[in-house]
Design an enzyme around this catalytic site. Structure first.
Site, short mmCIF file in Angstrom:
data_model
loop_
_atom_site.label_atom_id
_atom_site.label_comp_id
_atom_site.label_asym_id
_atom_site.label_seq_id
_atom_site.Cartn_x
_atom_site.Cartn_y
_atom_site.Cartn_z
N MET A 119 4.53 3.74 -2.87
CA MET A 119 4.22 3.82 -1.44
C MET A 119 4.47 2.47 -0.77
O MET A 119 4.60 1.44 -1.42
CB MET A 119 2.77 4.23 -1.26
CG MET A 119 1.78 3.22 -1.80
SD MET A 119 0.09 3.84 -1.90
CE MET A 119 0.11 4.67 -3.48
N GLY A 160 0.77 1.62 5.69
CA GLY A 160 -0.21 2.12 4.76
C GLY A 160 0.04 3.57 4.38
O GLY A 160 0.28 4.40 5.25
N THR A 161 -0.08 3.86 3.08
CA THR A 161 0.19 5.20 2.56
C THR A 161 -0.58 5.35 1.26
O THR A 161 -0.97 4.38 0.64
CB THR A 161 1.71 5.37 2.28
OG1 THR A 161 2.44 5.13 3.49
CG2 THR A 161 2.05 6.75 1.77
N VAL A 162 -0.79 6.59 0.81
CA VAL A 162 -1.33 6.83 -0.53
C VAL A 162 -0.37 7.75 -1.27
O VAL A 162 0.23 8.65 -0.69
CB VAL A 162 -2.74 7.45 -0.48
CG1 VAL A 162 -3.74 6.45 0.10
CG2 VAL A 162 -2.77 8.75 0.31
#
Length: 558
Positions: free
Chosen positions: A459, A377-379
């Site tokens: 991402m 998970g990343t933004v």
């Protein structure tokens, strides 16, 4: 008489039915995750400023700051801070971040990834096959808030308190939960609430109500986040690293078997770096140097630069996949913290080396040696202002909510980036004290003839360099606008000869790839292929934005 009674009964029944219909219409039921019909997003144009990111509330936060007189850097910080609140499923106050900035006609890079605590050593993990994904062992010292402060001080037009104001308001007053955030939040509840140990108890208190995660459209408040963000703003992040927030982190670490000390927090300092680049078909593509994996995308593009592509077909996909395989074979072998290991960056992105690797590609799928890839998970966000400044910014807790360790009273969810270290004593990325691990998050930037074209990013763990290659080729080789480039079906190399493709991929293309030796798997999961954002600038200064259709993405402009 009978007819009259029948008529009255009919009126009564009709009235009741109408009442039911009216009630049903005020309480419509639907599935916010179900979209069986093709939808279309248009590319977005603007000229005074633009923010593109994975959450509409965060994009609006960045735009609000632009309208208050902030520049693209202020907007990037505001958006990043807001994302820690409105999208805690991918990042948080205990995150890492990286950025490439184009400010006043010059490019800058900053590495805001955290280091391992000073007390960590390879000996600590003796007997383990890998570093745990959860708990204190997985956490590196968070650097994201310090990066915001450093960027604000050097390039911002507003104070850090002004820039963080939208995020503070969301956290204090409440915000609505968006569809993909709700989906990712709910799928993580059991994972974190089932953990044993004092260090995990706060997660449920902050991110659930009695063990239940928020649902789509629900208003959610994070009061501890608001207090922490206020202190970060007022003290230019000093409270986080040497003040009262730091003390809470250290106290909780001591009480629950953690490794982070006051000395570790005080030592945090983001590093200014020179972005690295290769020229691909006339455009310069820029990435942050190792310990990030952006060099993987550059190596793949160097290999692909020797081809001319005129359409998106299975033959093109085959060559892209083979180039990515070769690039990962090198990056997974060499990429590490350059303060500890000499990473042969110049040789890895040398044109002659790209040509040498290109000769290894045939018309059949090959099987390189590599680690298995995982989803994380990343933004990602990008911003632009009317003065020509642009920012490519990425922030992450690594795997969703991160380590599961949340500091009581602060809302700080610590990352689990430390699990990216190797336990092989002979590997450049072997775990060690005060060392940055191999980092998957990578912001990208595109220039031509020394002028900014714009920021871009995709991402999603090891999908990121693969997404960079695909999106850039869509723009440069296939002349797609930013929204088309993001919407186009994606593939992902998984391991060996296995690739996964989106369910929008042509069946005939899949069959051709299979005949070329690829093991192709359809994947209907929206989260498997990354989430991208792009802002490009025309020669006359018009801004053109595209946002991810696989999630809650939004382009805000004026």
């Amino acid at each position: 008489m009978i007819a009259s009674k029948t008529f009255k009964i009919t009126l009564i029944v009709t009235a009741l039915l109408c009442a039911q219909v009216t009630y049903a219409q005020t309480e419509l039921t639907y599935d916010s995750q179900y979209y069986p019909y093709a939808s279309q997003r248009h590319v977005v144009y603007g000229n005074k400023g633009m923010v593109a990111t994975s959450n509409p509330l965060a994009a609006q936060a960045g735009l609000d700051v632009l309208k208050k007189g902030g520049n693209a850097v202020d907007a990037a910080i505001a958006t990043a801070a807001a994302l820690t609140v409105v999208e805690p499923t991918g990042n948080g106050l205990g995150s890492d971040n990286f950025a490439i900035l184009w400010v006043n006609g010059k490019m800058y890079g900053i590495n805001g990834s955290g280091k391992s605590p000073k007390s960590i050593s390879l000996e600590h993990f003796k007997g383990m096959k890998s570093i745990p994904k959860l708990g204190w062992d997985a956490a590196t010292v968070p650097a994201a808030p310090k990066t915001w402060a450093v960027l604000s001080e050097k390039f911002g037009k507003l104070s850090l308190s002004e820039t963080l104001a939208p995020a503070i308001a969301y956290a204090r007053d409440g915000y609505t939960i968006q569809p993909m955030v709700a989906f990712n939040w709910n799928k993580n509840v059991k994972k974190f609430t089932s953990q044993k140990g004092e260090e995990f108890k706060e997660w449920g208190k902050v991110f659930t109500k009695n063990g239940v995660a928020p649902q789509v459209g629900q208003v959610w408040k994070l009061p501890d986040h608001a207090k922490t963000l206020e202190l970060i703003g007022k003290t230019n992040a000093e409270a986080f690293y040497t003040g009262e927030i730091a003390q809470k982190i250290v106290n909780f670490s001591k009480a629950t078997g953690g490794h982070i000390t006051a000395e570790d927090l005080k030592a945090v300092q983001p590093e200014w770096v020179d972005p690295i680049s290769v020229n691909y078909h006339g455009y310069d593509v820029w990435e942050i140097p190792p310990n990030g994996q952006g060099i993987t995308a550059l190596m793949a593009l160097n290999i692909l630069d020797g081809y001319q592509f005129d359409h998106r077909g299975p033959e093109t996909t085959h060559v892209q996949v083979e180039a990515i395989k070769l690039a990962f074979a090198d990056s997974l072998k060499y990429v590490a913290d350059q303060r500890f290991s000499k990473v042969p960056v110049s040789q890895m992105i040398d044109k002659a080396y790209g040509e040498k690797r290109r000769q290894l590609i045939t018309d059949k799928a090959q099987e390189p040696k590599s680690s298995d890839f995982e989803k994380h998970g990343t933004v990602y966000l990008c911003t632009a202002d009317a003065e020509g400044n642009m920012v490519s910014f990425i922030q992450s807790n690594y795997s969703g909510f991160g380590s599961g360790v949340v500091i009581p009273g602060t809302g700080i969810a610590l990352n689990n980036r430390g699990s990216g270290f190797s336990l092989d004593p002979n590997h450049p990325n072997v775990v060690a004290a005060e060392k940055r691990p191999y980092n998957t998050i990578i912001p990208g930037f595109l220039t031509k003839d020394g002028e900014a074209v714009g920021p871009f990013g995709v991402m999603g763990g090891y999908m990121q360099p693969q997404g960079h290659v695909q999106v850039l080729m869509n723009i440069i080789d296939f002349h797609m606008n930013p929204q088309q480039a993001i919407d186009a079906p994606r593939w992902q190399w998984v391991k060996g000869k296995t690739i996964s493709v989106e369910d929008t991929f042509s069946g005939e293309d899949v069959r051709k790839l299979q005949r070329m030796g690829h093991d192709v798997k359809y994947d209907s999961s929206k989260g498997s292929f990354g989430r991208g954002q792009i802002i490009l600038k025309t020669k006359d200064g018009t801004l053109i934005g595209g946002t991810e259709s696989r999630g809650d993405g939004c382009v805000a402009t004026w």
